[in-house]
Structures are given as C-alpha cells and as structure tokens.
Scaffold this motif. Sequence first.
Motif, mmCIF file in Angstrom:
data_model
loop_
_atom_site.group_PDB
_atom_site.id
_atom_site.type_symbol
_atom_site.label_atom_id
_atom_site.label_comp_id
_atom_site.label_asym_id
_atom_site.label_seq_id
_atom_site.Cartn_x
_atom_site.Cartn_y
_atom_site.Cartn_z
ATOM 1 N N PHE B 235 0.819 -1.213 0.000
ATOM 2 C CA PHE B 235 0.000 0.000 0.000
ATOM 3 C C PHE B 235 0.853 1.263 0.000
ATOM 4 O O PHE B 235 0.545 2.232 -0.704
ATOM 5 C CB PHE B 235 -0.953 0.008 1.202
ATOM 6 C CG PHE B 235 -1.876 1.177 1.191
ATOM 7 C CD1 PHE B 235 -3.021 1.171 0.393
ATOM 8 C CD2 PHE B 235 -1.598 2.320 1.927
ATOM 9 C CE1 PHE B 235 -3.861 2.261 0.347
ATOM 10 C CE2 PHE B 235 -2.436 3.414 1.888
ATOM 11 C CZ PHE B 235 -3.566 3.393 1.093
ATOM 12 N N ILE B 236 1.924 1.245 0.797
ATOM 13 C CA ILE B 236 2.750 2.468 0.868
ATOM 14 C C ILE B 236 3.338 2.781 -0.503
ATOM 15 O O ILE B 236 3.335 3.931 -0.961
ATOM 16 C CB ILE B 236 3.846 2.300 1.941
ATOM 17 C CG1 ILE B 236 3.189 2.295 3.318
ATOM 18 C CG2 ILE B 236 4.868 3.421 1.843
ATOM 19 C CD1 ILE B 236 4.115 1.912 4.440
ATOM 20 N N ALA B 237 3.809 1.738 -1.181
ATOM 21 C CA ALA B 237 4.362 1.964 -2.522
ATOM 22 C C ALA B 237 3.308 2.557 -3.452
ATOM 23 O O ALA B 237 3.579 3.495 -4.204
ATOM 24 C CB ALA B 237 4.878 0.651 -3.096
ATOM 25 N N PHE B 238 2.100 2.009 -3.365
ATOM 26 C CA PHE B 238 1.046 2.493 -4.263
ATOM 27 C C PHE B 238 0.578 3.892 -3.871
ATOM 28 O O PHE B 238 0.205 4.688 -4.727
ATOM 29 C CB PHE B 238 -0.131 1.515 -4.271
ATOM 30 C CG PHE B 238 0.228 0.174 -4.844
ATOM 31 C CD1 PHE B 238 1.122 0.081 -5.900
ATOM 32 C CD2 PHE B 238 -0.310 -0.993 -4.328
ATOM 33 C CE1 PHE B 238 1.469 -1.154 -6.433
ATOM 34 C CE2 PHE B 238 0.027 -2.226 -4.861
ATOM 35 C CZ PHE B 238 0.912 -2.308 -5.907
ATOM 36 N N ALA B 239 0.573 4.164 -2.569
ATOM 37 C CA ALA B 239 0.141 5.491 -2.117
ATOM 38 C C ALA B 239 1.112 6.559 -2.600
ATOM 39 O O ALA B 239 0.706 7.664 -2.965
ATOM 40 C CB ALA B 239 0.017 5.519 -0.609
ATOM 41 N N ILE B 240 2.405 6.216 -2.602
ATOM 42 C CA ILE B 240 3.384 7.179 -3.116
ATOM 43 C C ILE B 240 3.144 7.400 -4.604
ATOM 44 O O ILE B 240 3.143 8.507 -5.104
ATOM 45 C CB ILE B 240 4.824 6.672 -2.871
ATOM 46 C CG1 ILE B 240 5.131 6.699 -1.380
ATOM 47 C CG2 ILE B 240 5.823 7.509 -3.651
ATOM 48 C CD1 ILE B 240 6.463 6.103 -1.014
ATOM 49 N N LYS B 241 2.905 6.292 -5.294
ATOM 50 C CA LYS B 241 2.726 6.391 -6.730
ATOM 51 C C LYS B 241 1.439 7.140 -7.082
ATOM 52 O O LYS B 241 1.383 7.869 -8.047
ATOM 53 C CB LYS B 241 2.704 4.977 -7.330
ATOM 54 C CG LYS B 241 2.672 4.963 -8.809
ATOM 55 C CD LYS B 241 3.912 4.469 -9.481
ATOM 56 C CE LYS B 241 5.176 5.196 -9.346
ATOM 57 N NZ LYS B 241 6.230 4.980 -10.238
ATOM 58 N N ALA B 242 0.414 6.949 -6.254
ATOM 59 C CA ALA B 242 -0.939 7.391 -6.647
ATOM 60 C C ALA B 242 -1.114 8.867 -6.981
ATOM 61 O O ALA B 242 -1.807 9.160 -7.935
ATOM 62 C CB ALA B 242 -1.981 6.958 -5.617
ATOM 63 N N VAL B 273 -0.868 3.270 -11.879
ATOM 64 C CA VAL B 273 -0.337 2.020 -11.352
ATOM 65 C C VAL B 273 -0.589 1.954 -9.845
ATOM 66 O O VAL B 273 -0.857 0.885 -9.297
ATOM 67 C CB VAL B 273 1.173 1.914 -11.650
ATOM 68 C CG1 VAL B 273 1.747 0.663 -11.027
ATOM 69 C CG2 VAL B 273 1.395 1.921 -13.145
ATOM 70 N N GLY B 274 -0.565 3.110 -9.197
ATOM 71 C CA GLY B 274 -0.826 3.136 -7.755
ATOM 72 C C GLY B 274 -2.227 2.664 -7.426
ATOM 73 O O GLY B 274 -2.421 1.727 -6.638
ATOM 74 N N PHE B 330 -7.126 11.857 -7.458
ATOM 75 C CA PHE B 330 -6.698 10.541 -6.986
ATOM 76 C C PHE B 330 -7.320 10.234 -5.631
ATOM 77 O O PHE B 330 -7.599 9.076 -5.311
ATOM 78 C CB PHE B 330 -5.173 10.464 -6.919
ATOM 79 C CG PHE B 330 -4.539 10.048 -8.215
ATOM 80 C CD1 PHE B 330 -4.622 8.736 -8.624
ATOM 81 C CD2 PHE B 330 -3.885 10.955 -9.024
ATOM 82 C CE1 PHE B 330 -4.059 8.335 -9.825
ATOM 83 C CE2 PHE B 330 -3.325 10.574 -10.225
ATOM 84 C CZ PHE B 330 -3.408 9.257 -10.624
ATOM 85 N N GLY B 331 -7.552 11.263 -4.844
ATOM 86 C CA GLY B 331 -8.254 11.048 -3.574
ATOM 87 C C GLY B 331 -9.621 10.434 -3.811
ATOM 88 O O GLY B 331 -10.020 9.495 -3.112
#
Lengths: 647, 566
Positions: B235-242, B273-274, B330-331
């Motif tokens: 999730f953290i990786a995707f949240a950064i990407k998002a 991708v996020g 994105f939110g």
Amino acid sequence: MHNQLMVSLVGEGGAAAASAASGLTAWGWLLVALPLAGAALLLLGGRATNSFGPLLATGLSWASFALGAAILVAMLGQDPAERAAHLDLYEWIPAGGFELSAGMLIDPLSISFVLLVTFVGSLIHVYSLGYMEHDPDKRRFFAYLNLFVAAMLLLVLADSYLLLFVGWEGVGLASYLLIGFWNHKPAYATAANKAFVVNRVGDIGMALAIALIFATFGAVDFATVNAGVPDASTAALTAIGLLLLLGACGKSAQFPLQSWLGDAMAGPTPVSALIHAATMVTAGVYLIVRSHAIFDASPDARLVVAIVGAITLVYGAVVGCAKDDIKKALAASTMSQIGYMMLAAGLGPVGYAFAIFHLITHGFFKAGMFLGAGSVMHGMNDQVDMRRFGALSGAMKITWITFGLGWLAILGVPPFAGFWSKDKIIEAAFIGEGWQPWVFGLTALLGAGVTAFYMSRLFLMTFHGKARWTDDVHPHESPATMTVPMIILAVGSAALGLVMVLLDFPAWLEPVLGHHEHEHPVLPIPVIMGATLVVVAIGLALAWFRYVKESVPTTAPKGSLLTRAAREDLYQDQINSGFFQWPGILLTRSLNYADKAGVDGALSGLAAGIGGSSSALRKVQNGFARSYALTMLAGVVVFLGALWVIN
Amino acid sequence: MSDFPWLTLLIVVPLVGSLVTAFLPGGLAKRVALGVSLLTLAIGVAAATQFQTGSGEQFQLAEQHSWIPSLGVSYALGVDGISLALILMALVLAPICLLAAWHDLDRRQTASLAASAEDETVSTRSESTYFALLLSLLPFMVGVFAATDVFLFYVFFEAMLIPVYFLIGLYGGERRQYAAVKFLLYSLAGGLIMLVAVIGLYIAGPGGSDGFLVERLTGLEIGGSTEKWLFLGFFIAFAIKAPMWPVHTWLPDAAAESRPAVATLLVGVLDKVGTYGMIRFCLQLFPEASQWATPVVIALALVSILYGAVLAIGQVDMMRLIAFTSISHFGFIVLGIFAFTSTAHAGSNLYMINHGFSTAALFLVAGMLVARRGSTRIDAYGGWQRVTPVLAGVFLVAGLSALALPGLSSFVSEFLVITGTFQRYPWAGAIAALGLVLAALYVLLLYKRVMTGPTPEIVEGEPTLLRGDESAQREQDLPYIREDLDEGVRAGRIGLVADLSWREKAVVAPLIASFLILGFYPAPVLDVLNPAVERTLDLVGVSDPDHAVPASSAESADASTNGSDH
C-alpha cells in the motif's frame, strides 16, 4: 387523517404510471436535440457560420417550440389519466448496484415548462437579433442561447434526478458563459464565477440528495422514488427534501444563496430576461414541485421550503426598493417573486399548482419587463441608472405601454396576469392551522404592498416624472425585432392569467400533482382579495408621491439605515466574504505554506537524514548514491524484520 | 486466435520501435515514433475485440512462461476489464502525447522553458532520443498493467522509473534535476518497501516454480499481523505512486518541471499504477487487511481530495495547479476503491480512465499556452480569450472536465464514487462532495486569470518571455489571490500569437470527444469494468449495503415502468 390524505395523493398522482411514448411524443428527444445541434454547429463551425448562425439558432429554437406545441395538442386529445408519457432513450450508467437509463418524462408539468421555455426563449432569440446586432461575438452569443435552451429542456424533461442534474448544471454553465459574455471587464468575469460557485454550493445539496435517494430507494428515477416514498422513513425523506431545497436555493437565488443574482445582471439584457428572470432561476421551484411526493410525506421539509420562500420574498422586495440600477431592481423583484413561488410550493398540495401558475405568468411579464429595460438601455446609451431616466413615455411609446402592462401584471391589478396567479398564492398562504397561515399569509400580503411600491417606483422613475437625462442621450424607440417580442409578451402579461384560469390550469396539472380538495383560508376570500388590493394601492400611491409628485434627485440621497443596507443587498456579500472568503484565503495560504515547509520539508528532511547529508536532495550527484545505498540498507532491515514476523 | 500473444506483441512492438527511433535522425524519428504508437494502438484495439466480458476466467488473453523457476518467477500476462481499459487508455494517449510533443525541442520553446544560460544544453539534446524515450514508456505501461505475476509486475513497476527519470532530468524545466531526483527517491523508497513485501508474500504463499502468480497468491487467507505488514508494504508503494497525501509532494515538482506530454503520461497513466495496484494486489491478495485499513485509508483519501483542491486554488504556476488537481482526483479514486460498494468501485475504475483523458487535456492545452507565451506563471496571462478564442474554448472545456461538469465523463465517475461511498459511509460521501465547490473555484479562478480581462496589447516581434528575475519569484507566495479580488488582472504586452494549429486541434479533438462520449454513453466501458469490479468485491468478501426501502417495492415500481414501456 392528514397523513392518509397525503399517502393517497402519492398513490394517485405521483406514481400515475407513465405510458410508453408513442406517436409524436416519441420524438420528444428532438426538443432537446434541435437547439443542442444549433449550439454545436455554431461553436464548432467557427467563423464560417457567422452569417447565418444567429438566424439558424433562432429557427431551431422556434422548431423546438413548434414540436412542443404539437406534442401539447396531441396530449390534449388524450384522457387526463393517460397524458404522462415515458420515453426510454438508452442505457446510460450501468455501474454495479447503480443502474440508470436515460429517459424523458413528458407529462402536463414538463410540457408546460417546454412551452414556456421555447416560446419565451424563441422570442428572446428574435429580440437578440436586434439587441446584439453590432456585437462582434454575436455568433457565440446565439450558440450559448441555444445551449441554454437545450439544457433547460433537458432539465424539465428528464425522468430521473441524475439526468435532471445534467440539465441543471448545463443551464448553470450557459448562465456562467452568458453572464461573463463581456468578460473583458474583470467585474463581469467575477460575476460569472460568483454565479457558478454559489450554484455549486447548492449543487452539493443536489449531489447529496441524489446520493441519499439512491441509498434509500436503490434508484434515482422519479417513478421508483415516487412509488417507494410510502415505505421510506420520514427522517430520510426530510433529509432528502432539505438537500433538494439547498440545490433549489442556489439555482433560484433563494435565501441564503441569493447573492449571485444581482451581479448576474452583468450579462446582456436578453440573457437577464430569459435565464435570470423567466426560466432558469425558476428551476428550483420546478424541482420542489417535481419532487412533490417527497415533500408531501415530509411536513418538516415543506415548512422549511415555505419559510425560505417567505424570507426571500421579503428580502428581495426590500432590496428592490433601494436599487437605482433598473436591472438590479428587476433582479431583486425576480428573487422576491420566486420567493412567492417557493412559499406556494412549501404549502404543499394546496400550493403546488399555484406555484407553477405564477411561475408561468411571471415568466411572461418579467421577461417582458426585462426586454423593456433592454429597450430603454438601447435608447439611453446603455445607461442603467433610473435616476437618469424619467419621462420616457413620450420617446418610447411601445416600450412604455408594454412595460406598463407587465407592471400592472406584477402588481396584481385585475384582470392582468399577476392578479390571477399571485392572489391565489396569497389566498393559499392563509390556509392551514395554528400560526402558519397567519405568518405566511400576512407576509405574502405585506409583500404585495412592497412589490407595488418598488415596481411603481421603477416604472414611474423610468417613464414618468421629469426627464433627468444626461446631455448626450437621445432616447428613441427600438427596432421591430425588439419591439415585436415585447408586444407579444405584453399581451401575455395582460391576458395569460385569465386564459389559464378559464382553461382551469390547476386541473391540467392534476394527473401529475394529484387531486386536491378545496380548502378554506382562515379569512374569507373576499377579505383577502380586498386587503391585497388595498395594500397594492397604498404601495402605488406612496411611489407616486415620492417619485412623481416630488422631484427625483439625480444622485442618490444618503437614505436611512435600512435604505443603505438594502442598497448593499442587506450586506450579504460582506457576510459571505467575512465568513467564507477570507477564512478560505487564509486557509489556502497557510496550507500552501505548510505544504512546502511542513509536509514536503518533513519528507525531504527524512530523506536527507537517511542520506546522512542535509543537502542530499540539492546536491544531487554526490548525495544520491549514498542515500540510495542507505535506503536500500533500510529496506533490507525491514525485509529481515518482515521475515522474522512471518516465521 | 486465442493463443496469439497479443499482450507480448503490445510490449515488443513499441519496444523495438523505440530502439529504432533512437538511431534515426530527429525529423524522421518522431514520424516513426508516431507511426509505431498508432500501430500499437491498432494492435490493442484488435486485442480488445478478443476480450469477452462474459468470461468466467479472471484473466484473458493470458500468456504464461516459466522465467526463473528457482525463484518462482513466471513471465505471465493477462488482462481483466480493469487492466484492459487502462491499457487501451495508455495506447490512445501515447500518439496524442507524441503529437503534442512535436515541437517541444524547437529552439524558441526550449529557450522559453529553460531560461538560464547553462540550460541551453537542452536545446542541443537529441530530438530522436526524446521521442525514443517517450515511446519507450509504452511497453512499460502495457507490461505493468498486464503482468499477472507479482514479481514481473515489480520489475515493470521499477523499470519504468528509468525512462521517466531521464525524460524529466534531461528535457524538463529549470529545476528538472531536483524534480527528477525527488521523483526517483520517492519511487525507489516505495519500490523497496514493496520489494520486501513481494518477497514476504512469496514466503507466505504456496511457493514452487510459479509461486509468484497472482492466481496462486489469491485467497491465501494469510491473516494476522503478517497480512497487515504485507498489505502495508504494497500500500505504501502504491500510495506514493498514486499519489496520496502526505506522500504527494514529489508530484507537483515532477509535473511542473516535465514537458506537458511527459507530465500527461506520468500523471495520467503511470500514476494509475498506484490505484490499479491497490485494486489488483492490496484488495485481491490481502482482503482482510484491506478492510482493517479502510478507516485510515478513507481518512487519507478525504484529506487528499480537499487538500489537493485547496492547494490547487493557491498555486501561481499552471502546471503545479494541474498537478494538485490530480492529487484531489486521486483522492476520489482511492475513496471509491475503499468504500467497498459496487457503485463506488465501478466509479473509481471509470475515474481512472476518465482522469487520464481529462488530465491530458489540462496538461496539453496548458502546454499550448506555454508554448505561445513562454511562461507557466498564471499572472503572465490575462485576456487571452480574445487573443486565441479557440484555445480559450478548449481550455475551458478541459477545465469543465476537471470540475466534473455533468454531461462530461468525469462527472459520471465522480458521481458514482460519491454516491457509492455515501451508501456505506454517509459522512465520507458528504465531505467528498465539498470537493465540488473547491473544484469550481480552482478551475474558474484559473480561467478567469488566464483568459478573461482586458485584451493584452499585441506587439510586433518575439513574444515577451518571462525569465530571469521573474522566474525566481516562483518561490514567493500568492500575491495573486488578493490581486484577483481587486479585479487586478493585468493585460500585459505579448507578441503575435496564432490560435490552435491543425496539429494541436488533432491533439485536443479526441480528448474532448472522449469527455462527451464517455459522459453520455459510458455503458460500453462500464460493461467491461463491471465483471472485474464484481470479482474484486467478491474476493474481499463484501456486498452492497441494503437500501432502506424494501427491494420488493422498488422492484414492483421497476416492473410497472418496464411494463408500461414495452
């Protein structure tokens, strides 16, 4: 007992199952498509359509009217119970639990609106041919007018709240574009933004109302909602009603979302007549009446509607008394008159039909007066200050007479249109039990007196008394493209009320709104009528003494505290700015600062800390490798930790 | 035809095309790049016709080959409705962006973006490399959405950083190196955390020579704190990407320093991708942990919506403003994903597609303005509606799409997210709806400052470029909000400018067409997405909340309307 009555009303009226559209009605989608095609052609066609574009747009608007009239004739030939037709268009949004088709509901209520919108709209297209003749962006203007007509028709013909919302914001867009039509003046651009943003505040209510409708009923089309109302909780229905009201307040410039309407007069005058007087601003009333099943079942929501209407009718009337700008005075009057309609809608079954009745007559006489104001401006070098008018009755005879008929209509002088529609609202306001009929009835009655004062003030200051013209003006009558629409609307102002009474307009709406037994007001009807005429006469006399007998100063006197407040729209802008705008700006600034210093700073600091160098991010080339290595190291540590957790 | 390697073809064709492009002379290179992107799009459309919405399989057009059996890694590709729609969006956007970038490296524009003397190097950088790099994004975009092996996904996820890093760092604006490194560090940090989780997942899974396949890792019921840790890793990786608040700060820098075409592909496609990863991996592989994290994720999503919008209102730079609107959008997407209703979920999926086109229109049209004026600062404009009326109209339409005007595609998705969220979490839906007003503010204030007001004075010769001192003022905060209240739009002097060219119209037309078509007729896309949405929610194990009014009464009403309709 009251409740049972309402449930039976819902059963009879609300759900009066619409039959599938056939014959001419099946072509109902063309009502929207014709003006929409016009807008698209004029906007995409570019300069190539400059020469014929305005005429084409006008023609398409009339075509839409002709089709609407033909559908009306077909509808009249049917049994009243079978007049509602449903036109299913296509599957619009199939999304998981949310399924919705786009479709149209063509019934006596929507077709009444179709005729009002297309007839007044087409007249205003014709008027604009003259009014906008020398504007370099004439084509764009007509494209927006056509866009407006299409969106407004979509609003009233939609068979679901969501499709209605498309038209709802569509007319908002057209309004934005037309208010800002001359947006090279920054103030006009600001007025356009203000209208859109305040409407959007109302639209939060609309969006959430639709969301709550879906959560409650599992669908957002009128048929399902009306059928489900008896099974829904009163709390949910009241909440839906109040959220819809918020939307209606934005669109119809009702308290507390009324601040945009005065500024909206920045738009060209035909726009003020069509959008900001006759049609779009009454959409809120349409919304409430169309949702009558919900309001029938929620007396609390209805009461709030009535209170909002009563407040606004007084508010608009007070503001109208102090404005010297002819268009802004008319705008205040519009606000006040829509307050009457809202009040009527809030009275429930006794008032719905009269709200729509007054909406239609108002559409005629107010549009007529706005076009008259445009004609005056046309002859007076685009001046709007009534203190610089006076004695125009001689120079502009047609404008004077047509405006005069509108003035008599709004005053409610028999037998002109307003007498039939507004007096019915005043009578209805006196119906009920407890304190309500007295408060609403007396407010409506008093409002009629104030209306008579400020409308007479406007009329007399403009057309009578001494000429107070600036030196450079030479008043003259407008060309026929402008006067003919004014004459037609004036005929409507004079006769439409009586005609609609003779045709029994309330009975025409019964298939939609349900049948309602006659109820008696708390005062005898002749007493109410008499009292209304008396207060109107007093208002008229006061205006005559102050603005004809006495001379009108060309600069506004300081005035009383109330006058000064009314000139400033009772300080609504200042309140909005103090409570919303400035805190908003402060929030924006501080968050912007916090984002750079705080959030970004903290993360950069973290990265820099990991990198072992405070300038890791700035000195890219040398800091990078180390920080990458250390991030990787940190990753490995976390990885080992994760393994430990798993095992 | 069912065994034909469509997806591999979609990766190989642009990859080869990109390599070829790099060795061609500039003028030819961009033509070849555009041709290859169009060819890829055609292949993609052909592949999409093979896709069956009624299929019982989760992944179609599937391919699977053993890659590193000792580590359990396979080369496995396949698409469901969500990934197919995202791939098609990427394929459509690629030629549009290449066409928009056509004159990016012409001397005048380069000089305007890279103001200081040392940046003149940008103009001498190779045009072929630029277009080769742009085209090289395509295989990664296809691969990352099509990968059905977790490790393969990770490889694509990390590898696509490389072309983006060079596109920002070599061809961006003044602070491009800062922005590029910031982008890389954030992404790498997220990627490394994810790598840990990827390996942890393999260990928790059944293992074996194909132990990284998504289908083998689905339904593991890991449970407990392990599942939570693994969830967080992804999730953290995707949240950064998002990107979500509070790890969003790389985006405004990256978007503002990128060329418009690069910013479009970065924000419009790669950032998806996020949110795609949240659906495919977080929800599908860790359903229990996803529900456990829901309250926090929803809170963060709401903060993103409002925070992004408020920050957008306060920006002085157009590109940064657009970047912040994307944070807000994105939110909405994340909110809809974690609301766990079919309506919100379908809305989020549709939002990903619509946002791609919408944000492309914003970035690219703003880029057209910048190409004429040489400045991304909002206060360098004013009154341009009367200078370039067509450009102004297009700019307004792009803005209306950003504020989700009903009738445009973004409205459908935003409405579905709000309504679907409201169904389960009324307060969250209500707070998200505040975004409606904020969006109107950031769009209309931007339009007002740029397009309305007195017409600027047109002078002969080169347009006045804002450079030097003025670009240093970028750090200064917000004098403009106040100025705006005072009606202080200034006209300024500008050089002769032309309205939109045919090339630019060709860039914009498909985007606007997508707004209208998907706004009034989103059914074809939703039909593709729905089965995937249903499957995801099944895997998480949630069903829609009941409606307050008994279904029977609603159904009978349906029946009565239907009955009368036919």
